[in-house]
Design a protein around this motif. Structure first.
Motif, PDB file in Angstrom:
ATOM      1  N   ALA A   1       0.646  -1.185   0.073  1.00 35.84           N
ATOM      2  CA  ALA A   1      -0.067   0.028   0.117  1.00 35.84           C
ATOM      3  C   ALA A   1       0.631   1.296   0.104  1.00 35.84           C
ATOM      4  O   ALA A   1       0.456   2.210  -0.828  1.00 35.84           O
ATOM      5  CB  ALA A   1      -0.785  -0.051   1.332  1.00 35.84           C
ATOM      6  N   PRO A   2       1.897   1.367   1.042  1.00 31.05           N
ATOM      7  CA  PRO A   2       2.464   2.827   0.862  1.00 31.05           C
ATOM      8  C   PRO A   2       3.818   2.748  -0.368  1.00 31.05           C
ATOM      9  O   PRO A   2       4.579   3.941  -0.381  1.00 31.05           O
ATOM     10  CB  PRO A   2       3.228   2.655   2.095  1.00 31.05           C
ATOM     11  N   VAL A   3       3.943   1.683  -1.126  1.00 34.57           N
ATOM     12  CA  VAL A   3       4.829   1.703  -2.226  1.00 34.57           C
ATOM     13  C   VAL A   3       4.590   2.730  -3.254  1.00 34.57           C
ATOM     14  O   VAL A   3       3.504   2.560  -3.925  1.00 34.57           O
ATOM     15  CB  VAL A   3       5.162   0.487  -2.749  1.00 34.57           C
ATOM     16  N   THR A   4       5.247   3.886  -3.565  1.00 37.02           N
ATOM     17  CA  THR A   4       5.044   4.547  -4.754  1.00 37.02           C
ATOM     18  C   THR A   4       5.570   4.439  -5.870  1.00 37.02           C
ATOM     19  O   THR A   4       6.578   4.981  -6.638  1.00 37.02           O
ATOM     20  CB  THR A   4       5.616   6.067  -4.286  1.00 37.02           C
ATOM     21  N   ARG A   5       5.075   3.189  -6.473  1.00 38.73           N
ATOM     22  CA  ARG A   5       5.547   2.601  -7.860  1.00 38.73           C
ATOM     23  C   ARG A   5       4.161   2.023  -8.635  1.00 38.73           C
ATOM     24  O   ARG A   5       3.333   1.852  -7.976  1.00 38.73           O
ATOM     25  CB  ARG A   5       6.581   1.709  -7.836  1.00 38.73           C
ATOM     26  N   ASP A   6       4.543   2.212  -9.956  1.00 34.58           N
ATOM     27  CA  ASP A   6       3.222   1.479 -10.832  1.00 34.58           C
ATOM     28  C   ASP A   6       3.900   0.164 -10.911  1.00 34.58           C
ATOM     29  O   ASP A   6       5.052   0.109 -11.466  1.00 34.58           O
ATOM     30  CB  ASP A   6       3.068   2.301 -12.108  1.00 34.58           C
ATOM     31  N   PHE A   7       2.784  -0.867 -10.757  1.00 38.02           N
ATOM     32  CA  PHE A   7       3.358  -2.198 -11.198  1.00 38.02           C
ATOM     33  C   PHE A   7       2.243  -2.699 -12.207  1.00 38.02           C
ATOM     34  O   PHE A   7       1.261  -3.129 -11.860  1.00 38.02           O
ATOM     35  CB  PHE A   7       3.085  -2.964 -10.064  1.00 38.02           C
ATOM     36  N   SER A   8       2.803  -2.507 -13.374  1.00 38.45           N
ATOM     37  CA  SER A   8       2.009  -2.965 -14.325  1.00 38.45           C
ATOM     38  C   SER A   8       2.024  -4.489 -14.890  1.00 38.45           C
ATOM     39  O   SER A   8       1.191  -5.003 -15.642  1.00 38.45           O
ATOM     40  CB  SER A   8       1.875  -2.257 -15.719  1.00 38.45           C
ATOM     41  N   ARG A   9       3.314  -5.143 -14.490  1.00 38.76           N
ATOM     42  CA  ARG A   9       3.427  -6.532 -14.806  1.00 38.76           C
ATOM     43  C   ARG A   9       3.784  -7.247 -13.743  1.00 38.76           C
ATOM     44  O   ARG A   9       5.138  -7.168 -13.557  1.00 38.76           O
ATOM     45  CB  ARG A   9       4.788  -6.416 -16.032  1.00 38.76           C
ATOM     46  N   ALA A  10       2.675  -7.489 -13.020  1.00 40.64           N
ATOM     47  CA  ALA A  10       3.067  -8.210 -11.602  1.00 40.64           C
ATOM     48  C   ALA A  10       2.800  -9.574 -11.512  1.00 40.64           C
ATOM     49  O   ALA A  10       1.857 -10.141 -12.359  1.00 40.64           O
ATOM     50  CB  ALA A  10       2.109  -7.572 -10.790  1.00 40.64           C
ATOM     51  N   LEU A  11       3.485 -10.214 -11.107  1.00 37.30           N
ATOM     52  CA  LEU A  11       3.372 -11.719 -10.667  1.00 37.30           C
ATOM     53  C   LEU A  11       3.190 -12.152  -9.418  1.00 37.30           C
ATOM     54  O   LEU A  11       4.264 -11.851  -8.723  1.00 37.30           O
ATOM     55  CB  LEU A  11       4.620 -12.504 -11.533  1.00 37.30           C
ATOM     56  N   ILE A  12       2.378 -13.240  -8.950  1.00 39.56           N
ATOM     57  CA  ILE A  12       2.458 -13.852  -7.638  1.00 39.56           C
ATOM     58  C   ILE A  12       2.544 -15.275  -7.876  1.00 39.56           C
ATOM     59  O   ILE A  12       1.692 -15.991  -8.794  1.00 39.56           O
ATOM     60  CB  ILE A  12       1.103 -13.377  -6.866  1.00 39.56           C
ATOM     61  N   ILE A  13       3.221 -15.953  -7.075  1.00 38.84           N
ATOM     62  CA  ILE A  13       3.333 -17.256  -7.184  1.00 38.84           C
ATOM     63  C   ILE A  13       3.415 -17.897  -5.616  1.00 38.84           C
ATOM     64  O   ILE A  13       3.700 -17.288  -4.846  1.00 38.84           O
ATOM     65  CB  ILE A  13       4.766 -17.835  -7.734  1.00 38.84           C
ATOM     66  N   GLY A  14       3.029 -19.229  -5.806  1.00 40.59           N
ATOM     67  CA  GLY A  14       2.558 -19.748  -4.249  1.00 40.59           C
ATOM     68  C   GLY A  14       2.235 -21.357  -4.596  1.00 40.59           C
ATOM     69  O   GLY A  14       2.147 -21.638  -5.622  1.00 40.59           O
ATOM     70  N   PRO A  15       1.993 -22.032  -3.424  1.00 38.31           N
ATOM     71  CA  PRO A  15       1.718 -23.344  -3.588  1.00 38.31           C
ATOM     72  C   PRO A  15       0.343 -23.836  -4.564  1.00 38.31           C
ATOM     73  O   PRO A  15       0.386 -24.684  -5.186  1.00 38.31           O
ATOM     74  CB  PRO A  15       1.490 -23.785  -2.354  1.00 38.31           C
ATOM     75  N   ALA A  16      -0.544 -22.788  -4.369  1.00 41.68           N
ATOM     76  CA  ALA A  16      -1.731 -23.181  -4.931  1.00 41.68           C
ATOM     77  C   ALA A  16      -2.553 -21.981  -5.582  1.00 41.68           C
ATOM     78  O   ALA A  16      -2.500 -20.754  -4.778  1.00 41.68           O
ATOM     79  CB  ALA A  16      -2.802 -24.025  -4.335  1.00 41.68           C
TER      80      ALA A  16
END
Length: 285
Positions: free
Chosen positions: A40-55
């Motif tokens: 929430a406080p990060v002052t960046r645009d993230f247009s190419r975001a990936l999230i990985i996890g077990p399922a």
């Protein structure tokens, strides 16, 4: 290069995870909520975001930074359809220019942690951000102690039963070894209470978190052995109200893919003023 030793049986991990009970997973829910607070406080645009996890079903689909919404591309490392699953031991992601990669609860099930982190960094664009959450090193110390005592009493020796986890003191070094700049680590410790040790054992099975170690004891755990471990657990880690404690640590790591715009430490001898100039007479004392 030497190959990392096998700590985890990946097939066993997948089999355990496939048996997990459907329904809420309080650890994944807590980590996902904490991730949202950290972004929430990060002052960046993230247009190419990936999230990985077990399922996939345990991963959020979106979040937000201070600059706006984040929509995640999602991939699973244990349970999912072939086109949505990746192998963390030989990671090949769809693109190499992500500006944000999030790994939730993967690190503690990977044999080659430095290699995994390095491969994540290689899939980030310059000045891209990695955020990872892992189970910390003191998690389930009570369970480990109880089974160790029961093993000695019943088997005459010890058997590996609780997976080794990453210690916060090692986490920053792992990020640096993988080539990340500006590494940051922190640890959140929670005490979870259960009505009895058997309730904890049942929850671990429901979460698909039973013994995944490569060198685990292949013998079936007898009811006598299980009950003795539960008795020792209750004796050592019980509270006056009859409930028992279990430690849960969540380790958070973050780092940035190197970029020329990032702050660099000054070269030795490059300072324009000496400490004496700054402190004045105080430097004489």
């Amino acid at each position: 290069m030497t190959q990392p030793s096998l700590v985890f049986d990946r097939d066993r991990l997948k089999s355990n995870f496939a048996k997990r009970m459907p329904g809420p997973d309080f650890i994944s829910d807590m980590v996902a909520a904490d991730l949202a607070d950290r972004l929430a406080p990060v002052t960046r645009d993230f247009s190419r975001a990936l999230i990985i996890g077990p399922a996939l079903d345990l991963l959020p689909t979106q979040s937000a930074s201070a600059n706006g919404p984040i929509v995640f591309e999602r991939l699973a490392t244990l349970s999912g359809a072939p086109d949505t699953t990746v192998d963390p031991e030989d990671l090949a992601l769809p693109r190499k220019d992500y500006d944000l990669i999030v790994s939730l609860l993967d690190l503690q099930t990977v044999n080659d942690v430095p290699g995994f982190l390095t491969r994540l960094r290689e899939h980030l664009t310059g000045d891209g951000l990695l955020i990872a959450a892992a189970i910390g090193g003191r998690t389930l110390t009570e369970l480990r102690d109880a089974f160790l005592a029961a093993d000695v009493e019943i088997l005459g020796g010890v058997a590996p039963r609780v997976a080794p986890m990453i210690d916060v003191r090692d986490a920053g070094g792992l990020l640096q070894r993988a080539g990340f700049a500006l590494p940051v680590t922190d640890l959140e410790t929670h005490t979870v209470r259960y009505g009895s040790p058997l309730k904890l054992f049942d929850e671990l099975r429901a979460l698909g978190a039973t013994n995944p170690l490569w060198e685990r004891d292949k013998r079936l755990l007898t009811p006598r052995h299980l009950m003795r471990a539960a008795e020792i657990y209750a004796e050592r880690f019980g509270d006056p109200d009859g409930r028992v404690r279990a430690t849960l640590e969540i380790l958070w790591l973050s780092g940035w893919a190197p970029h020329e715009s990032q702050q660099k430490p000054l070269r030795p001898g490059s300072a324009q003023k000496s400490l004496r100039d700054v402190l004045g007479d105080k430097a004489e004392k």
